[in-house]
Write a protein that holds these residues in place. Structure first.
Motif, PDB file in Angstrom:
ATOM      1  N   LEU A  52       0.021  -2.785  -4.508  1.00 35.88           N
ATOM      2  CA  LEU A  52       1.402  -2.664  -4.987  1.00 35.88           C
ATOM      3  C   LEU A  52       2.155  -1.530  -4.293  1.00 35.88           C
ATOM      4  CD1 LEU A  52       0.744  -3.116  -8.837  1.00 35.88           C
ATOM      5  CD2 LEU A  52       1.494  -4.848  -7.211  1.00 35.88           C
ATOM      6  N   SER A  54       3.926  -1.162  -1.754  1.00 36.92           N
ATOM      7  CA  SER A  54       5.283  -1.358  -1.216  1.00 36.92           C
ATOM      8  C   SER A  54       6.317  -1.640  -2.315  1.00 36.92           C
ATOM      9  CB  SER A  54       5.263  -2.526  -0.225  1.00 36.92           C
ATOM     10  OG  SER A  54       4.865  -3.693  -0.903  1.00 36.92           O
ATOM     11  N   LYS A  55       5.862  -1.717  -3.569  1.00 31.80           N
ATOM     12  CA  LYS A  55       6.793  -2.044  -4.673  1.00 31.80           C
ATOM     13  C   LYS A  55       7.660  -0.834  -5.024  1.00 31.80           C
ATOM     14  CE  LYS A  55       5.013  -6.159  -5.680  1.00 31.80           C
ATOM     15  NZ  LYS A  55       5.702  -7.411  -5.467  1.00 31.80           N
TER      16      LYS A  55
END
Ligand code: RTP
Length: 148
Positions: A52, A54-55
């Motif tokens: 996650l 890059s979230k």
């Protein structure tokens, strides 16, 4: 037999929901194969949630998970990965059905009290990360009353 990794997040621990959560997995018939209360540092939390990274919510997620002790568990049973996710409910508690852990006990996604592995492959990876010594090897005497 299939195993999954379940973590009670810091809000679940702070709110005194550890027993309430464990009882739902126990009553279903799953077997507890690992259990520890621990705090994790940022690099460990970042490793757990590396998919996650890059979230937009990654930073706040890492803050949340490192904000206090968590309860890390291994649960075992037929179909425990998928059924465990069903018991937990949808990621957003507002969309989790009543009767699920998040549906009954949480309100917002950023404080959704519990994590459960989303596949058998993730479960194996997460168990190896959180329990480097592996699960405890035992079998409940109730086994023949739970499985045919
Ligand atoms: P988990 O990994 O914790 O079991 O949750 P999940 O599979 O249901 O959801 P996932 O998409 O993998 O997200 C992991 C955790 O990140 C937080 N999150 N915040 N603010 C947001 O939009 C948002 N989206 C996800 C939640 O704590 C979620 O459980």
């Amino acid at each position: 037999m299939e195993q999954t990794f379940i973590m009670i997040k810091p809000d679940g621990v702070q709110r005194g929901l550890v027993g309430e959560i464990i009882i739902r997995f126990e009553k279903k018939g799953f077997s507890l194969k690992g259990l520890k209360l621990m705090t994790v540092d940022r690099p460990f939390a970042e490793k757990h949630y590396e998919d996650l990274s890059s979230k937009p919510f990654f930073g706040s997620l890492i803050e949340y998970i490192t904000s206090g002790p968590v309860v890390a568990m291994i649960w075992e049973g037929e179909g425990v990965v998928k059924t465990g996710r069903t018991i937990i409910g949808a990621t957003n508690p507002a969309q989790s059905a009543p009767g699920t852990i998040r549906g009954d006990l949480a309100i917002v996604t950023g404080r959704n009290i519990i994590h459960g592995s989303d596949s058998v492959e993730s479960a194996q990876k997460e168990i190896a990360l959180w329990f480097p010594d592996g699960p405890i090897n035992w079998q409940s005497s109730l086994h023949p009353w739970i499985y045919e």
